[in-house]
Design a protein around this motif. Structure first.
Motif: not given
Length: 200
Positions: A7-20, A26-31
């Motif tokens: 679950r933790r790994l899945e949560a981390r992966s989800q957090n990483q995906q969300e961060n990505q 944010s890049l699209q907004v900046q562009r």
């Protein structure tokens, strides 16, 4: 344990995906913001360029209108100053037109008179022919008279020569008469002496 780690790994992966996803967003907004800023800067440059051109065209138009107004005022001033002279010229033209009309009438009258005289000349033509014939006859008579005058001049020269000869003869005769008188005096001397002696 395994389920918790998963679950933790899945949560981390989800957090990483969300961060990505957040980074991508944010890049699209900046562009988008950068593109918007570029668009606004381009629009500002275009607005400035258009404003400069409008300002130039407005100034040029105002200067041209001012020049036209000055030219129009000068034209009106010149026209107002030349109106009196123009009126004088128009009066002169009217006077000349009246004079020309009178001259044309006189010319028409002269042409009519010439036409009448031409008809008279046609009537005079036979008389001119007779005058020509008479003139030729008179010329022939004048030639004859000239010949007669030449002959008379020759005769007068002959008479003059004869007169000189006659004058010379009279001179010689006068000398002979004078000589005869001298001879008579010489011959009559004895007779006069005799008369003196006789007291006569």
């Amino acid at each position: 344990m395994n389920s918790t780690l998963a679950r933790r790994l899945e949560a981390r992966s989800q957090n990483q995906q969300e961060n990505q996803l957040e980074q991508v967003e944010s890049l699209q907004v900046q562009r988008g913001i950068d593109s918007f800023n570029n668009i606004i800067s381009v629009r500002d440059r275009l607005n400035r360029r258009v404003a400069k051109r409008l300002t130039f065209m407005t100034r040029f138009t105002m200067i041209a209108l001012g020049a036209l107004m000055v030219a129009f005022m000068l034209f009106m001033y010149i026209m107002s100053s030349k109106v009196a002279e123009l009126a004088t010229h128009i009066e002169g033209i009217q006077t000349n037109y009246t004079t020309v009309s009178g001259n044309i009438e006189n010319m028409n009258y002269s042409i009519a008179t010439v036409s009448t005289n031409v008809s008279h000349i046609k009537q005079i033509t036979p008389n001119l022919k007779n005058i020509d014939k008479t003139t030729k006859i008179l010329t022939a008579n004048m030639a004859k008279l000239d010949h007669n005058l030449a002959t008379l001049t020759t005769s007068l020269y002959g008479i003059q020569s004869s007169t000189k000869e006659l004058d010379k003869s009279f001179g010689e005769m006068q000398f002979s008469v004078y000589q005869m008188g001298m001879d008579v005096r010489e011959v009559s001397k004895p007779v006069r002496l005799f008369n003196n002696m006789m007291g006569r």
